[in-house]
Write an enzyme that holds these catalytic residues in place. Structure first.
Site, PDB file in Angstrom:
ATOM      1  N   CYS A 113      39.722  -8.189  77.198  1.00 21.26           N
ATOM      2  CA  CYS A 113      39.119  -9.555  77.316  1.00 21.26           C
ATOM      3  C   CYS A 113      38.655  -9.972  79.022  1.00 21.26           C
ATOM      4  O   CYS A 113      37.805 -10.911  78.998  1.00 21.26           O
ATOM      5  CB  CYS A 113      40.134 -10.699  77.177  1.00 21.26           C
ATOM      6  SG  CYS A 113      41.133 -10.485  75.554  1.00 21.26           S
ATOM      7  N   HIS A 248      38.500 -17.241  80.488  1.00 20.30           N
ATOM      8  CA  HIS A 248      38.462 -16.525  79.135  1.00 20.30           C
ATOM      9  C   HIS A 248      39.260 -17.480  78.310  1.00 20.30           C
ATOM     10  O   HIS A 248      40.443 -18.041  78.609  1.00 20.30           O
ATOM     11  CB  HIS A 248      39.337 -15.168  79.393  1.00 20.30           C
ATOM     12  CG  HIS A 248      39.975 -14.673  78.163  1.00 20.30           C
ATOM     13  ND1 HIS A 248      39.071 -14.533  77.153  1.00 20.30           N
ATOM     14  CD2 HIS A 248      41.213 -14.076  77.629  1.00 20.30           C
ATOM     15  CE1 HIS A 248      39.529 -13.814  76.044  1.00 20.30           C
ATOM     16  NE2 HIS A 248      40.698 -13.596  76.322  1.00 20.30           N
ATOM     17  N   ASN A 278      39.877 -16.627  70.214  1.00 20.50           N
ATOM     18  CA  ASN A 278      39.879 -15.758  71.330  1.00 20.50           C
ATOM     19  C   ASN A 278      38.755 -14.624  71.133  1.00 20.50           C
ATOM     20  O   ASN A 278      39.062 -13.765  69.986  1.00 20.50           O
ATOM     21  CB  ASN A 278      41.210 -15.137  71.491  1.00 20.50           C
ATOM     22  CG  ASN A 278      41.209 -13.975  72.764  1.00 20.50           C
ATOM     23  OD1 ASN A 278      40.219 -13.530  73.262  1.00 20.50           O
ATOM     24  ND2 ASN A 278      42.437 -13.631  73.363  1.00 20.50           N
TER      25      ASN A 278
HETATM   26  N1  ACO Z   1      52.384 -19.382  62.352  1.00 19.72           N
HETATM   27  C1  ACO Z   1      53.752 -19.623  62.237  1.00 19.72           C
HETATM   28  N2  ACO Z   1      54.730 -19.140  63.070  1.00 19.72           N
HETATM   29  C2  ACO Z   1      54.269 -18.111  64.127  1.00 19.72           C
HETATM   30  C3  ACO Z   1      53.133 -17.686  63.984  1.00 19.72           C
HETATM   31  C4  ACO Z   1      51.979 -18.377  63.298  1.00 19.72           C
HETATM   32  N3  ACO Z   1      50.869 -17.728  63.302  1.00 19.72           N
HETATM   33  N4  ACO Z   1      53.080 -16.589  64.880  1.00 19.72           N
HETATM   34  C5  ACO Z   1      54.435 -16.545  65.314  1.00 19.72           C
HETATM   35  N5  ACO Z   1      55.098 -17.619  64.695  1.00 19.72           N
HETATM   36  C6  ACO Z   1      56.641 -17.889  65.044  1.00 19.72           C
HETATM   37  C7  ACO Z   1      57.309 -16.616  65.397  1.00 19.72           C
HETATM   38  O1  ACO Z   1      57.633 -15.646  64.486  1.00 19.72           O
HETATM   39  C8  ACO Z   1      58.714 -17.265  66.040  1.00 19.72           C
HETATM   40  O2  ACO Z   1      59.493 -17.636  65.327  1.00 19.72           O
HETATM   41  P1  ACO Z   1      61.012 -17.451  65.506  1.00 19.72           P
HETATM   42  O3  ACO Z   1      61.309 -18.311  66.580  1.00 19.72           O
HETATM   43  O4  ACO Z   1      61.574 -17.840  64.282  1.00 19.72           O
HETATM   44  O5  ACO Z   1      61.312 -15.923  65.847  1.00 19.72           O
HETATM   45  C9  ACO Z   1      57.913 -18.495  66.758  1.00 19.72           C
HETATM   46  O6  ACO Z   1      56.777 -18.788  65.905  1.00 19.72           O
HETATM   47  C10 ACO Z   1      57.381 -18.624  68.159  1.00 19.72           C
HETATM   48  O7  ACO Z   1      56.933 -17.237  68.511  1.00 19.72           O
HETATM   49  P2  ACO Z   1      56.425 -17.095  69.941  1.00 19.72           P
HETATM   50  O8  ACO Z   1      55.758 -15.586  69.980  1.00 19.72           O
HETATM   51  O9  ACO Z   1      57.615 -16.800  70.871  1.00 19.72           O
HETATM   52  O10 ACO Z   1      55.515 -18.102  70.480  1.00 19.72           O
HETATM   53  P3  ACO Z   1      54.844 -18.532  71.563  1.00 19.72           P
HETATM   54  O11 ACO Z   1      55.089 -20.021  71.954  1.00 19.72           O
HETATM   55  O12 ACO Z   1      54.943 -17.442  72.692  1.00 19.72           O
HETATM   56  O13 ACO Z   1      53.242 -18.381  71.123  1.00 19.72           O
HETATM   57  C11 ACO Z   1      51.167 -17.171  71.382  1.00 19.72           C
HETATM   58  C12 ACO Z   1      52.425 -17.140  70.788  1.00 19.72           C
HETATM   59  C13 ACO Z   1      50.308 -18.368  70.996  1.00 19.72           C
HETATM   60  C14 ACO Z   1      50.767 -15.753  70.925  1.00 19.72           C
HETATM   61  C15 ACO Z   1      51.401 -17.111  72.977  1.00 19.72           C
HETATM   62  O14 ACO Z   1      52.307 -16.411  73.330  1.00 19.72           O
HETATM   63  C16 ACO Z   1      50.079 -16.603  73.767  1.00 19.72           C
HETATM   64  O15 ACO Z   1      49.021 -17.282  73.624  1.00 19.72           O
HETATM   65  N6  ACO Z   1      50.340 -15.376  74.527  1.00 19.72           N
HETATM   66  C17 ACO Z   1      49.151 -15.228  75.331  1.00 19.72           C
HETATM   67  C18 ACO Z   1      48.026 -14.291  74.423  1.00 19.72           C
HETATM   68  C19 ACO Z   1      46.837 -14.024  75.358  1.00 19.72           C
HETATM   69  O16 ACO Z   1      46.558 -14.741  76.322  1.00 19.72           O
HETATM   70  N7  ACO Z   1      46.451 -12.868  75.296  1.00 19.72           N
HETATM   71  C20 ACO Z   1      45.120 -12.905  76.052  1.00 19.72           C
HETATM   72  C21 ACO Z   1      44.753 -11.536  76.129  1.00 19.72           C
HETATM   73  S1  ACO Z   1      43.996 -11.173  74.744  1.00 19.72           S
HETATM   74  C22 ACO Z   1      43.368  -9.537  74.731  1.00 19.72           C
HETATM   75  O17 ACO Z   1      43.125  -9.076  75.865  1.00 19.72           O
HETATM   76  C23 ACO Z   1      42.744  -8.909  73.674  1.00 19.72           C
END
Ligand code: ACO
Length: 321
Positions: A113, A248, A278
């Site tokens: 990214c 990004h 993304n």
């Molecule tokens: N739909 C519904 N529920 C979901 C989904 C989905 N698509 N995905 C996960 N959940 C659930 C999980 O199973 C979890 O359930 P549980 O509590 O029963 O276990 C709950 O939602 C919370 O999951 P988390 O992963 O803790 O959710 P979070 O609030 O952290 O959000 C996210 C996840 C959106 C991925 C976030 O952490 C994020 O954006 N992280 C950064 C990603 C990023 O910036 N990447 C950049 C670099 S990418 C690259 O370099 C290729």
């Protein structure tokens, strides 16, 4: 002084747009969950015949037209991608062939990214040393092809696309246009938080993207705030003087958290994550092109580019347009 000046931009998206509601038919998710956690409303997914090089070529052609530069004048093409058409040759050479500008330098950069920031920094250095006079810097991805479409925690987050800028070496006044400061970093310790579980030298397969989203989020906010401060200091610029931040586009909450940490107003941040999701290395030049073409970013504006991605890699660059 010789600076690398951005003189044109362009972008390209696949034909097919997939909304959150459509994603909810493929995996166990909802529009509400995706919007609330990420800000994403839709993404574009490459179809048959659409590849990283075809999207990159379309974006590059538009950037050349925007800059009023003929492809034959381009002496350097750097293409940032983690999803090349082939393991080799570099996708940049395919773009070069498509544009019909043979003989110059063309290579790919792999910083996921942050790839566009790495490509921009490299092109800027090469232009300032005189290796070329005019360059194309491209970020292009078809991430849909390395997604695990059964994994709802990752497949809803990414999309495909390309963005490009034309960079020209110009002799400018101190307060003139051009890239003013760039800082790039990497820390290989955190590979397991964000990686693809395959590759030519390990499994012999392309592999699928794996991410521990919560941990990546935590690192992203800290690293981005640090590198933004570093670039501002290096350029001798106050954060209040920055007209636009083009980050990004991974997650609207990361954009907000980073802006808050720096005391930047959120209405100075270009947000396209809702439209494109993304798109990895493509996201910064895509967002830049959108904001230039809709008239938000104007000539003379001070624009900060920033990104963080797999590796981890991260970086920022400040430019006067
Ligand atoms: N739909 C519904 N529920 C979901 C989904 C989905 N698509 N995905 C996960 N959940 C659930 C999980 O199973 C979890 O359930 P549980 O509590 O029963 O276990 C709950 O939602 C919370 O999951 P988390 O992963 O803790 O959710 P979070 O609030 O952290 O959000 C996210 C996840 C959106 C991925 C976030 O952490 C994020 O954006 N992280 C950064 C990603 C990023 O910036 N990447 C950049 C670099 S990418 C690259 O370099 C290729």
């Amino acid at each position: 002084m010789i600076r690398a000046v951005i003189t044109g931009s362009g972008s390209a998206l696949p034909e097919q747009c997939v909304t959150n509601a459509e994603m909810a038919k493929r995996v166990d998710t909802t529009d509400e969950w995706i919007v609330e956690r990420t800000g994403i409303r839709q993404r574009y997914i490459a179809g048959e015949g659409e590849t990283t090089s075809s999207l990159a070529t379309e974006a590059a052609r538009k950037a050349l037209e925007d800059a009023g530069v003929d492809a034959s004048e381009i002496g350097l093409i750097i293409l940032a991608t983690a999803t090349p058409d082939h393991t080799f040759p570099a996708t940049a050479t395919q773009v070069q062939a498509n544009l019909g500008c043979r003989g110059g330098v063309a290579f790919d950069v792999q910083a996921v990214c942050s790839g566009f920031l790495y490509a921009l920094g490299t092109a800027e250095s090469l232009l300032r040393t005189g290796m070329a006079k005019k360059a194309l810097v491209i970020g292009a991805e078809t991430f849909s092809r390395i997604l695990d479409w059964e994994d709802r925690t990752t497949c809803v987050l990414f999309g495909d696309g390309a963005g490009a800028v034309v960079l020209e070496a110009r002799d400018v006044a101190d307060d003139g246009p051009g890239i003013l400061a760039t800082k790039l970093h990497a820390d290989g310790e955190h590979k397991d938080l964000l990686y693809v579980d395959g590759g030519p030298s390990t499994t012999g397969e392309v592999g699928k993207l794996r991410m521990k989203g919560r941990e990546v989020f935590r690192h992203a906010v800290v690293n981005l705030a640090d590198v933004l401060k570093e670039v501002l200091e290096d350029a001798g610029v106050d954060s209040g003087d920055v007209d636009w931040v083009v980050p990004h586009q991974a997650n609207a909450r990361i954009l907000d958290a980073t802006a808050r940490k720096l005391g930047l107003s959120t209405d100075k941040i270009v947000v396209t994550v809702d439209q494109h999701a993304n798109t990895s290395a493509a996201s910064v030049p895509l967002a830049f092109d959108v904001a230039r073409k809709d008239g938000r970013i104007k000539q003379g504006d001070l624009v900060m580019f920033e990104a963080m991605g797999g590796g981890f890699t991260w970086g920022a660059s400040l430019a006067r347009i």
